[in-house]
Design a protein around this motif. Structure first.
Motif, PDB file in Angstrom:
ATOM      1  N   GLU A  91      49.967 101.901 -17.919  1.00 43.73           N
ATOM      2  CA  GLU A  91      49.329 102.279 -19.335  1.00 43.73           C
ATOM      3  C   GLU A  91      50.404 102.917 -20.222  1.00 43.73           C
ATOM      4  O   GLU A  91      50.391 102.541 -21.534  1.00 43.73           O
ATOM      5  CB  GLU A  91      48.146 103.419 -19.357  1.00 43.73           C
ATOM      6  N   LYS A  92      51.482 103.583 -19.664  1.00 46.44           N
ATOM      7  CA  LYS A  92      52.647 104.166 -20.386  1.00 46.44           C
ATOM      8  C   LYS A  92      53.329 103.052 -20.946  1.00 46.44           C
ATOM      9  O   LYS A  92      54.056 103.301 -21.785  1.00 46.44           O
ATOM     10  CB  LYS A  92      53.407 104.957 -19.731  1.00 46.44           C
ATOM     11  N   GLN A  93      53.427 101.863 -20.242  1.00 44.58           N
ATOM     12  CA  GLN A  93      54.095 100.477 -20.811  1.00 44.58           C
ATOM     13  C   GLN A  93      53.503  99.945 -21.980  1.00 44.58           C
ATOM     14  O   GLN A  93      54.037  99.117 -22.488  1.00 44.58           O
ATOM     15  CB  GLN A  93      54.467  99.547 -19.473  1.00 44.58           C
ATOM     16  N   GLY A  94      51.995 100.450 -21.963  1.00 42.67           N
ATOM     17  CA  GLY A  94      51.337  99.857 -23.147  1.00 42.67           C
ATOM     18  C   GLY A  94      50.101  98.879 -22.577  1.00 42.67           C
ATOM     19  O   GLY A  94      49.570  98.108 -23.512  1.00 42.67           O
ATOM     20  N   VAL A  95      50.133  98.883 -21.377  1.00 42.50           N
ATOM     21  CA  VAL A  95      48.936  97.847 -20.664  1.00 42.50           C
ATOM     22  C   VAL A  95      47.497  98.374 -21.172  1.00 42.50           C
ATOM     23  O   VAL A  95      47.441  99.634 -21.043  1.00 42.50           O
ATOM     24  CB  VAL A  95      49.210  97.567 -19.154  1.00 42.50           C
ATOM     25  N   THR A  96      46.908  97.287 -21.461  1.00 46.35           N
ATOM     26  CA  THR A  96      45.252  97.722 -21.734  1.00 46.35           C
ATOM     27  C   THR A  96      44.642  97.128 -20.802  1.00 46.35           C
ATOM     28  O   THR A  96      44.697  96.054 -20.300  1.00 46.35           O
ATOM     29  CB  THR A  96      44.858  96.805 -23.066  1.00 46.35           C
ATOM     30  N   PHE A  97      43.744  98.073 -20.269  1.00 43.37           N
ATOM     31  CA  PHE A  97      42.595  97.510 -18.868  1.00 43.37           C
ATOM     32  C   PHE A  97      41.314  97.424 -19.481  1.00 43.37           C
ATOM     33  O   PHE A  97      40.785  98.124 -20.321  1.00 43.37           O
ATOM     34  CB  PHE A  97      42.533  98.718 -18.124  1.00 43.37           C
ATOM     35  N   HIS A  98      40.577  96.333 -19.056  1.00 46.26           N
ATOM     36  CA  HIS A  98      39.189  95.791 -19.384  1.00 46.26           C
ATOM     37  C   HIS A  98      38.647  95.730 -17.961  1.00 46.26           C
ATOM     38  O   HIS A  98      38.861  94.975 -17.390  1.00 46.26           O
ATOM     39  CB  HIS A  98      39.236  94.536 -20.066  1.00 46.26           C
ATOM     40  N   PHE A  99      37.752  97.120 -17.846  1.00 46.06           N
ATOM     41  CA  PHE A  99      37.016  96.994 -16.533  1.00 46.06           C
ATOM     42  C   PHE A  99      35.552  96.444 -16.738  1.00 46.06           C
ATOM     43  O   PHE A  99      35.095  96.396 -18.035  1.00 46.06           O
ATOM     44  CB  PHE A  99      36.975  98.556 -16.100  1.00 46.06           C
ATOM     45  N   GLY A 100      34.940  95.922 -15.508  1.00 48.94           N
ATOM     46  CA  GLY A 100      33.735  95.296 -15.607  1.00 48.94           C
ATOM     47  C   GLY A 100      33.560  93.957 -16.535  1.00 48.94           C
ATOM     48  O   GLY A 100      32.629  93.740 -17.120  1.00 48.94           O
ATOM     49  N   HIS A 101      34.828  93.374 -16.343  1.00 47.84           N
ATOM     50  CA  HIS A 101      34.988  92.081 -17.369  1.00 47.84           C
ATOM     51  C   HIS A 101      35.448  91.043 -16.200  1.00 47.84           C
ATOM     52  O   HIS A 101      36.789  91.014 -15.813  1.00 47.84           O
ATOM     53  CB  HIS A 101      35.909  92.247 -18.503  1.00 47.84           C
ATOM     54  N   GLU A 102      34.762  89.869 -16.121  1.00 47.72           N
ATOM     55  CA  GLU A 102      35.138  89.108 -15.257  1.00 47.72           C
ATOM     56  C   GLU A 102      35.633  87.684 -15.912  1.00 47.72           C
ATOM     57  O   GLU A 102      34.884  87.409 -16.754  1.00 47.72           O
ATOM     58  CB  GLU A 102      33.958  88.475 -14.258  1.00 47.72           C
ATOM     59  N   VAL A 103      36.854  87.469 -15.381  1.00 50.50           N
ATOM     60  CA  VAL A 103      37.183  85.971 -15.906  1.00 50.50           C
ATOM     61  C   VAL A 103      36.326  84.756 -15.253  1.00 50.50           C
ATOM     62  O   VAL A 103      36.519  84.665 -14.056  1.00 50.50           O
ATOM     63  CB  VAL A 103      38.956  85.800 -15.777  1.00 50.50           C
ATOM     64  N   GLN A 104      35.603  84.131 -16.155  1.00 50.58           N
ATOM     65  CA  GLN A 104      34.885  82.885 -15.520  1.00 50.58           C
ATOM     66  C   GLN A 104      35.838  81.435 -15.849  1.00 50.58           C
ATOM     67  O   GLN A 104      35.395  80.690 -14.935  1.00 50.58           O
ATOM     68  CB  GLN A 104      33.744  82.827 -16.349  1.00 50.58           C
ATOM     69  N   LYS A 105      36.823  81.294 -16.359  1.00 51.86           N
ATOM     70  CA  LYS A 105      37.022  80.217 -16.753  1.00 51.86           C
ATOM     71  C   LYS A 105      38.541  80.369 -17.479  1.00 51.86           C
ATOM     72  O   LYS A 105      38.732  81.052 -18.317  1.00 51.86           O
ATOM     73  CB  LYS A 105      36.293  79.216 -17.643  1.00 51.86           C
ATOM     74  N   LEU A 106      39.517  79.225 -17.065  1.00 53.87           N
ATOM     75  CA  LEU A 106      40.798  79.246 -17.701  1.00 53.87           C
ATOM     76  C   LEU A 106      40.870  77.902 -18.487  1.00 53.87           C
ATOM     77  O   LEU A 106      40.681  76.908 -17.909  1.00 53.87           O
ATOM     78  CB  LEU A 106      42.009  79.146 -16.727  1.00 53.87           C
ATOM     79  N   ASN A 107      40.760  77.839 -19.854  1.00 53.34           N
ATOM     80  CA  ASN A 107      40.698  76.788 -20.449  1.00 53.34           C
ATOM     81  C   ASN A 107      42.063  76.271 -20.919  1.00 53.34           C
ATOM     82  O   ASN A 107      43.081  76.878 -21.262  1.00 53.34           O
ATOM     83  CB  ASN A 107      40.125  77.161 -21.831  1.00 53.34           C
ATOM     84  N   THR A 108      42.273  74.784 -20.444  1.00 53.54           N
ATOM     85  CA  THR A 108      43.546  74.089 -20.719  1.00 53.54           C
ATOM     86  C   THR A 108      43.401  72.943 -21.526  1.00 53.54           C
ATOM     87  O   THR A 108      42.606  72.381 -21.762  1.00 53.54           O
ATOM     88  CB  THR A 108      44.005  73.652 -19.162  1.00 53.54           C
ATOM     89  N   GLN A 109      44.788  72.787 -22.004  1.00 55.96           N
ATOM     90  CA  GLN A 109      44.990  71.648 -22.752  1.00 55.96           C
ATOM     91  C   GLN A 109      46.567  71.200 -22.922  1.00 55.96           C
ATOM     92  O   GLN A 109      47.312  72.060 -22.913  1.00 55.96           O
ATOM     93  CB  GLN A 109      44.746  72.091 -24.457  1.00 55.96           C
ATOM     94  N   ASN A 110      46.723  69.870 -22.715  1.00 53.13           N
ATOM     95  CA  ASN A 110      48.038  69.419 -22.558  1.00 53.13           C
ATOM     96  C   ASN A 110      48.788  70.317 -21.597  1.00 53.13           C
ATOM     97  O   ASN A 110      49.988  70.855 -22.023  1.00 53.13           O
ATOM     98  CB  ASN A 110      48.487  69.519 -24.017  1.00 53.13           C
ATOM     99  N   GLY A 111      48.407  70.554 -20.149  1.00 52.16           N
ATOM    100  CA  GLY A 111      48.977  71.164 -19.450  1.00 52.16           C
ATOM    101  C   GLY A 111      49.493  72.691 -19.743  1.00 52.16           C
ATOM    102  O   GLY A 111      50.617  73.134 -19.204  1.00 52.16           O
ATOM    103  N   LYS A 112      48.667  73.335 -20.414  1.00 53.98           N
ATOM    104  CA  LYS A 112      48.737  74.620 -20.759  1.00 53.98           C
ATOM    105  C   LYS A 112      47.314  75.258 -20.904  1.00 53.98           C
ATOM    106  O   LYS A 112      46.364  74.685 -21.472  1.00 53.98           O
ATOM    107  CB  LYS A 112      49.572  74.619 -22.011  1.00 53.98           C
TER     108      LYS A 112
END
Length: 496
Positions: free
Chosen positions: A240-261
């Motif tokens: 957090e001192k480096q500036g990181v933001t935490f989001h608790f209780g949040h689940e990543v359900q999908k990674l959306n891709t396009q053209n290898g990215k």
């Protein structure tokens, strides 16, 4: 990399040790970093919980070893462990209970030498020689070897590593190596026990891992007052001192891709755009969030891998003190190989198990109410096996009986004020752990270094993986190193 135009927007999935580490280092390099955690607190397998009765339980790691590696993380951010929590050195470090006798491993190295000499005359000198070699492996292994991203073998082509290669004993097996020094079965067990949690039989693990004996016995077994979770809080604060933001209780359900990215991630039904994704979630699970054609590995690959054990854990609040029980105790009255075979060969519940008990209330009065004990029991198990409640209970009774035999206490089961079990299916539901493994991939030679799952997706240029299923492997210090390795690789990535 600190200049504005190279600033990347980075999503980190999961806040276990590798995720916390990756987030802190990536933010230190000048990036905007967001950590998404499905639970309501950081730590992953190292979470902590409190009970209404006043017990505080660390859910996962309890052995604080390799303190210099952990200290190294904090030094990278111009602070020290002591800025965040107090480390106590345990004496004895732990006790091992055998069928005939018990052996306490003292805090000081000189006293350990004397113990070895007493058990097996002539072994103090052999212990010195063993640890001298283990120290070399620790210094080369933990400082040079494990810090490589392991894209290919050429990374290991430095003169220092080439010269060291023979001395690292990568090709000799740990069991033979130990028995070349010691003949007494108790001393062999003392030396072999640390590698069980590396996830393979001692005869299948490279002798390189004698570095564990040095990182534990010689550097000492520590305990952070307040519990192992103090390390999680401290790393979160650094991030957090480096500036990181935490989001608790949040689940990543999908990674959306396009053209290898990856273009965006779906969290609770909403899409958020990011330049880079670092997944410290279970590797196999992470790959289910992308189309099959873009995954690094298919199901057949994971099925062919040797996984480290899962385990049965009990968190117990016990009324009254348990006399003659140490902070860490290993119950090794039964045959080690039989238990190991049940994990790796037969994939069944062990008939005569070994287990480990941790009683932090012996050192830390804050983790249990007055005149009570905080007891954590752990029995290593095959991953993927059936763990219904009735089976768990059967093993709880056996473990408590053996603690009673060891301590002279009576009827511990009637003194249980709080009880919670945790096993294979819980690792799956809480962490999406492949087959409910607890410790990642086994550190056998065919799964070492470059032969581990890659830290970078081969088809998606901005997806990276960190944690115990990739390099350098299982354990708290390796996971912290894993986060640093990935953050360094991400900093080299040019955004198109």
């Amino acid at each position: 990399m600190g200049n504005g135009k190279l600033r990347k927007r980075i999503a980190v999935i999961g806040s276990g040790f590798s995720g916390l580490s990756a987030a802190a280092y990536a933010a230190k390099s000048g990036n905007e970093v967001h950590v998404f955690e499905r639970h309501d607190q950081p730590g992953g397998r190292a979470r902590q919980f409190r009970t209404p009765e006043g017990y505080i339980f660390d859910m996962g790691p309890s052995w604080y070893w390799m303190p210099d590696i952990i200290e190294g993380f904090f030094r990278d951010f111009d602070c020290n462990v002591s800025d965040f929590y107090e480390l106590v050195s345990l004496d004895p470090q732990f006790e091992m209970v055998f069928s005939e006798e018990k052996v306490s491993v003292p805090e000081k190295n000189e006293a350990i030498r004397e113990l070895f000499e007493k058990i097996e005359p002539g072994s103090a000198k052999k212990y010195d020689k063993f640890m001298q070699s283990a120290k070399f492996k620790y210094e080369v292994g933990m400082k040079d070897f494990v810090t490589k991203p392991c894209h290919n073998w050429l990374e290991f082509a430095s003169p220092k590593i080439a010269v060291s290669a023979l001395k690292l004993d990568l090709l000799s097996n740990f069991r033979k190596y130990v028995s070349s020094y010691f003949s007494d079965s108790k001393l062999r067990s003392l030396m072999e026990f640390p590698v069980i949690f590396l996830g393979a039989a001692p005869q299948n693990i490279p002798a390189l891992y004698s570095l564990m004996n040095y990182g534990g016995y010689v550097l000492g077994t520590k305990y952070p007052l307040g519990g192992f979770y103090q390390l999680v809080w401290a790393m979160k604060e650094v991030a957090e001192k480096q500036g990181v933001t935490f989001h608790f209780g949040h689940e990543v359900q999908k990674l959306n891709t396009q053209n290898g990215k990856i273009t965006s991630i779906s969290v609770d039904g909403e899409d958020h755009e990011f330049d880079v994704v670092i997944a410290s979630s279970d590797y196999h699970h992470t790959e289910t969030l992308i189309p099959e054609s873009l995954r690094n590995y298919d199901n057949a690959y994971w099925k062919s891998k040797t996984f480290a054990p899962s385990c049965l854990i009990y968190y117990l609040g016990i009324k009254g003190k348990i006399q003659h029980l140490k902070h860490h105790t290993l119950f090794f009255e039964n045959n080690l190989d039989d238990h190991i075979d049940s994990i790796y060969r037969d994939k069944r519940w062990p008939e005569q198990p070994l287990f480990y008990s941790c009683c932090p209330s012996k050192t830390d009065s804050g983790v249990a109410p007055e005149n009570c004990e905080n007891l954590f029991l752990l029995l290593p198990l095959a991953s993927g096996i059936n763990d219904e409640e009735s089976v768990r209970e059967k093993y709880l009774k056996e473990m408590l009986k053996r603690i009673e035999n060891h301590t002279g206490e009576n009827d511990l089961i009637s003194r249980i004020e709080y009880k919670k079990s945790y096993c294979v299916s819980d690792f799956i539901s809480d962490y999406n752990a492949y087959e409910g493994n607890a410790y990642g991939l086994a550190n056998i030679l065919s799964q070492t270094a470059v032969l581990k799952p890659k830290i970078r997706n081969k088809k998606i240029r901005n997806l990276f993986y960190t944690g115990q299923l990739t390099v350098p492997g299982p354990g708290v210090p390796p996971s912290i190193i894993s986060g640093k390795i990935v953050a360094t690789e991400v900093s080299k990535l040019k955004i198109k």
